[in-house]
Design a protein around this motif. Structure first.
Motif, PDB file in Angstrom:
ATOM      1  N   ILE A   7     104.881  38.862  -0.156  1.00  0.00           N
ATOM      2  CA  ILE A   7     104.844  38.679   1.256  1.00  0.00           C
ATOM      3  C   ILE A   7     103.865  39.614   1.625  1.00  0.00           C
ATOM      4  CG2 ILE A   7     106.988  39.981   1.883  1.00  0.00           C
ATOM      5  CD1 ILE A   7     107.216  38.520   4.370  1.00  0.00           C
ATOM      6  N   GLY A   8     102.805  39.337   2.171  1.00  0.00           N
ATOM      7  CA  GLY A   8     101.525  40.438   2.969  1.00  0.00           C
ATOM      8  C   GLY A   8     102.076  40.795   4.192  1.00  0.00           C
ATOM      9  N   ILE A   9     101.723  41.916   4.644  1.00  0.00           N
ATOM     10  CA  ILE A   9     102.079  42.629   5.931  1.00  0.00           C
ATOM     11  C   ILE A   9     100.651  42.955   6.537  1.00  0.00           C
ATOM     12  CG2 ILE A   9     103.249  44.024   7.108  1.00  0.00           C
ATOM     13  CD1 ILE A   9     105.107  44.723   4.610  1.00  0.00           C
ATOM     14  N   THR A  10     100.488  42.287   7.697  1.00  0.00           N
ATOM     15  CA  THR A  10      99.273  42.657   8.328  1.00  0.00           C
ATOM     16  C   THR A  10      99.581  43.021   9.865  1.00  0.00           C
ATOM     17  OG1 THR A  10      99.432  40.331   9.044  1.00  0.00           O
ATOM     18  CG2 THR A  10      97.771  40.752   7.461  1.00  0.00           C
ATOM     19  N   TYR A  11      98.902  44.277  10.293  1.00  0.00           N
ATOM     20  CA  TYR A  11      99.136  45.315  11.293  1.00  0.00           C
ATOM     21  C   TYR A  11      98.125  45.839  11.540  1.00  0.00           C
ATOM     22  CZ  TYR A  11      99.719  48.385   7.389  1.00  0.00           C
ATOM     23  OH  TYR A  11      99.290  48.932   6.183  1.00  0.00           O
ATOM     24  N   ASP A  12      98.231  46.413  12.929  1.00  0.00           N
ATOM     25  CA  ASP A  12      96.975  47.278  13.424  1.00  0.00           C
ATOM     26  C   ASP A  12      97.801  48.750  13.730  1.00  0.00           C
ATOM     27  OD1 ASP A  12      94.867  45.811  13.602  1.00  0.00           O
ATOM     28  OD2 ASP A  12      95.991  44.659  15.175  1.00  0.00           O
ATOM     29  N   LEU A  13      97.715  49.665  12.876  1.00  0.00           N
ATOM     30  CA  LEU A  13      98.321  50.871  12.802  1.00  0.00           C
ATOM     31  C   LEU A  13      97.443  51.827  13.867  1.00  0.00           C
ATOM     32  CD1 LEU A  13     100.380  52.535  11.375  1.00  0.00           C
ATOM     33  CD2 LEU A  13      98.778  53.389   9.949  1.00  0.00           C
ATOM     34  N   ARG A  14      98.224  52.194  14.841  1.00  0.00           N
ATOM     35  CA  ARG A  14      97.738  53.106  15.956  1.00  0.00           C
ATOM     36  C   ARG A  14      97.015  54.225  15.556  1.00  0.00           C
ATOM     37  NH1 ARG A  14     101.349  54.840  21.307  1.00  0.00           N
ATOM     38  NH2 ARG A  14      99.447  54.686  22.915  1.00  0.00           N
ATOM     39  N   ASP A  15      97.507  55.086  14.440  1.00  0.00           N
ATOM     40  CA  ASP A  15      96.909  56.199  14.084  1.00  0.00           C
ATOM     41  C   ASP A  15      95.688  55.996  13.724  1.00  0.00           C
ATOM     42  OD1 ASP A  15      99.135  57.845  14.869  1.00  0.00           O
ATOM     43  OD2 ASP A  15     100.007  58.039  12.879  1.00  0.00           O
ATOM     44  N   ASP A  16      95.313  54.794  12.962  1.00  0.00           N
ATOM     45  CA  ASP A  16      93.910  54.662  12.416  1.00  0.00           C
ATOM     46  C   ASP A  16      92.953  54.361  13.583  1.00  0.00           C
ATOM     47  OD1 ASP A  16      95.021  54.506   9.645  1.00  0.00           O
ATOM     48  OD2 ASP A  16      95.298  52.303   9.775  1.00  0.00           O
ATOM     49  N   PHE A  22      89.434  55.743  19.505  1.00  0.00           N
ATOM     50  CA  PHE A  22      89.957  55.206  20.674  1.00  0.00           C
ATOM     51  C   PHE A  22      91.204  55.793  21.434  1.00  0.00           C
ATOM     52  CE2 PHE A  22      88.211  51.980  17.746  1.00  0.00           C
ATOM     53  CZ  PHE A  22      87.523  51.071  18.364  1.00  0.00           C
ATOM     54  N   GLY A  23      91.050  55.852  22.510  1.00  0.00           N
ATOM     55  CA  GLY A  23      92.295  56.352  23.415  1.00  0.00           C
ATOM     56  C   GLY A  23      93.739  55.904  23.239  1.00  0.00           C
ATOM     57  N   GLU A  24      94.526  56.652  24.035  1.00  0.00           N
ATOM     58  CA  GLU A  24      95.968  56.296  23.750  1.00  0.00           C
ATOM     59  C   GLU A  24      96.134  55.048  24.484  1.00  0.00           C
ATOM     60  OE1 GLU A  24      98.459  57.901  22.602  1.00  0.00           O
ATOM     61  OE2 GLU A  24      97.332  59.669  21.706  1.00  0.00           O
ATOM     62  N   GLU A  25      95.843  54.657  25.763  1.00  0.00           N
ATOM     63  CA  GLU A  25      95.932  53.484  26.487  1.00  0.00           C
ATOM     64  C   GLU A  25      95.421  52.178  25.526  1.00  0.00           C
ATOM     65  OE1 GLU A  25      96.531  51.730  30.889  1.00  0.00           O
ATOM     66  OE2 GLU A  25      94.900  53.595  30.573  1.00  0.00           O
ATOM     67  N   GLU A  26      94.208  52.484  24.948  1.00  0.00           N
ATOM     68  CA  GLU A  26      93.526  51.762  24.296  1.00  0.00           C
ATOM     69  C   GLU A  26      94.002  50.892  22.982  1.00  0.00           C
ATOM     70  OE1 GLU A  26      88.727  51.763  24.167  1.00  0.00           O
ATOM     71  OE2 GLU A  26      89.573  53.706  23.696  1.00  0.00           O
ATOM     72  N   THR A  27      94.973  51.835  22.391  1.00  0.00           N
ATOM     73  CA  THR A  27      95.570  51.499  21.582  1.00  0.00           C
ATOM     74  C   THR A  27      97.100  51.424  21.537  1.00  0.00           C
ATOM     75  OG1 THR A  27      96.031  53.916  20.636  1.00  0.00           O
ATOM     76  CG2 THR A  27      94.019  52.870  19.852  1.00  0.00           C
ATOM     77  N   ALA A  28      97.687  51.270  22.922  1.00  0.00           N
ATOM     78  CA  ALA A  28      99.096  51.176  23.250  1.00  0.00           C
ATOM     79  C   ALA A  28      99.695  50.038  22.545  1.00  0.00           C
ATOM     80  CB  ALA A  28      99.120  50.992  24.774  1.00  0.00           C
ATOM     81  N   GLN A  32     103.138  52.125  15.432  1.00  0.00           N
ATOM     82  CA  GLN A  32     103.206  53.376  14.615  1.00  0.00           C
ATOM     83  C   GLN A  32     104.044  52.915  13.205  1.00  0.00           C
ATOM     84  OE1 GLN A  32     102.598  56.207  16.170  1.00  0.00           O
ATOM     85  NE2 GLN A  32     102.917  55.947  18.265  1.00  0.00           N
ATOM     86  N   ILE A  33     103.244  54.277  12.289  1.00  0.00           N
ATOM     87  CA  ILE A  33     103.667  54.022  10.913  1.00  0.00           C
ATOM     88  C   ILE A  33     105.187  53.770  10.723  1.00  0.00           C
ATOM     89  CG2 ILE A  33     104.057  56.405  10.487  1.00  0.00           C
ATOM     90  CD1 ILE A  33     102.586  53.715   8.000  1.00  0.00           C
TER      91      ILE A  33
END
Length: 329
Positions: A7-16, A22-28, A32-33
């Motif tokens: 099983i692959g896991i696809t995600y957008d990691l905020r820290d990246d 990018f800003g805090e609200e843009e990445t809300a 998180q890891i």
């Protein structure tokens, strides 16, 4: 069986994305890891062979390189475009790789709050009247009675929602619409304000197999931004929000309407549906989240499940039992 499934896991990691500038609200909406770790560890516990893929560009590179998975656990929110949440499942459909959670049609629909409201309204689910503002000139066309409520058309996690979102006169209407149009560069949805209690309902399953796993009331503390489940209130939920297991006759009605909404939008595997009471105490559909957060301690779906005696392991097991039906079908 599970021990043989990759099983692959696809995600957008905020820290990246924060490291990219990018800003805090843009990445809300990004994870998180700790969320990725929890999902990975739980899938391993269930016997799957896991592979962290990451965001859509990583996925594309690896697919072109010839890599494949039996199924993909997808929680990518995307960054740009009206179909940003639909990008990963659309790519996976092209390669005929099944995935956990809803497909591109559902994710594109539900990102647009107005279109989603029209779909659930057609299924006789109550929802507040609304109008879409595409530019400043259209603000003058709004003649609905106050109070009103404004938010970006295609955002989540409370982005664009604060104390100014509740509108009591034309001056406030002009100000907040102009602000949101400029800040988020997308249309604004303006709705009749719903003054009552707010609930979120957890759903697991697809179609006729879907069922509610609990109803949770969202109660704002005295130090919270008033009247709105805002971006700030969500970001600081431990300090500003109480999450309470809903009780009483309202629960059954919320469950009925949430399940009806979920089936209407053709949601798959798991998600959340949000309702708020109008001045007559009738639950009104707010929006649906087909990619609900999955941090075991801080996300609404696991929280409401735990309030109803369903632990993280059991919740994730139910989600995977639903998703695995897609393999070889």
């Amino acid at each position: 069986m599970n021990r043989k499934i990759k099983i692959g896991i696809t995600y957008d990691l905020r820290d990246d994305y924060l490291k990219m500038g990018f800003g805090e609200e843009e990445t809300a909406e990004f994870d998180q890891i700790g969320t990725i770790n929890a999902i990975d560890e739980e899938l391993c516990r269930q016997g799957f062979i896991t592979d962290r893929v990451g965001h859509v560009k990583n996925l594309c590179q690896r697919l072109v390189a010839g890599e494949r998975w039996d199924i993909v656990f997808n929680i990518c929110e995307g960054l740009y475009g009206s179909g940003r949440e639909a990008q990963v499942p659309a790519v996976l459909d092209a390669y005929r790789i099944p995935y956990v959670f809803s497909g591109p049609l559902v994710l594109a629909l539900t990102l647009d709050k107005a279109w989603t409201k029209l779909v659930v309204k057609a299924s006789d689910v109550p929802t507040a009247d609304h109008i879409i503002v595409f530019n400043e000139n259209e603000i003058q066309n709004i003649h609905s009675p106050f109070p009103l409520f404004a938010k970006p058309l295609s955002e989540g996690t409370g982005k664009g929602i604060d104390s100014r979102s509740v509108i009591n006169n034309r001056e406030e209407l002009q100000a907040i619409c102009r602000h949101l149009l400029k800040q988020f560069r997308q249309p604004v949805i303006v709705e009749s304000y719903l003054p009552g209690r707010e609930f979120t309902i957890g759903i697991v399953g697809t179609g006729n197999d879907a069922h509610c796993v609990g109803v949770m009331e969202i109660v704002l503390k005295d130090n919270a931004e008033k009247e709105v489940y805002s971006y700030l209130n969500k970001e600081e939920c431990e300090k500003r929000v109480l999450y309470i297991r809903a009780e009483g006759p309202m629960v059954a009605e919320c469950e009925r309407l949430a399940l009806k909404s979920w089936i209407a939008i053709r949601g798959e595997d798991a998600g959340r549906v949000d309702f708020r009471l109008d001045r007559n105490g009738v639950p009104n559909f707010l929006e649906v989240n087909p990619l609900a957060g999955l941090h075991p301690l801080h996300s609404d779906l696991p929280i409401l499940a735990s309030l109803h005696g369903i632990g993280y392991h059991e919740l994730m097991t139910m989600i995977m039992q639903s998703a695995l039906k897609k393999i070889n079908t």
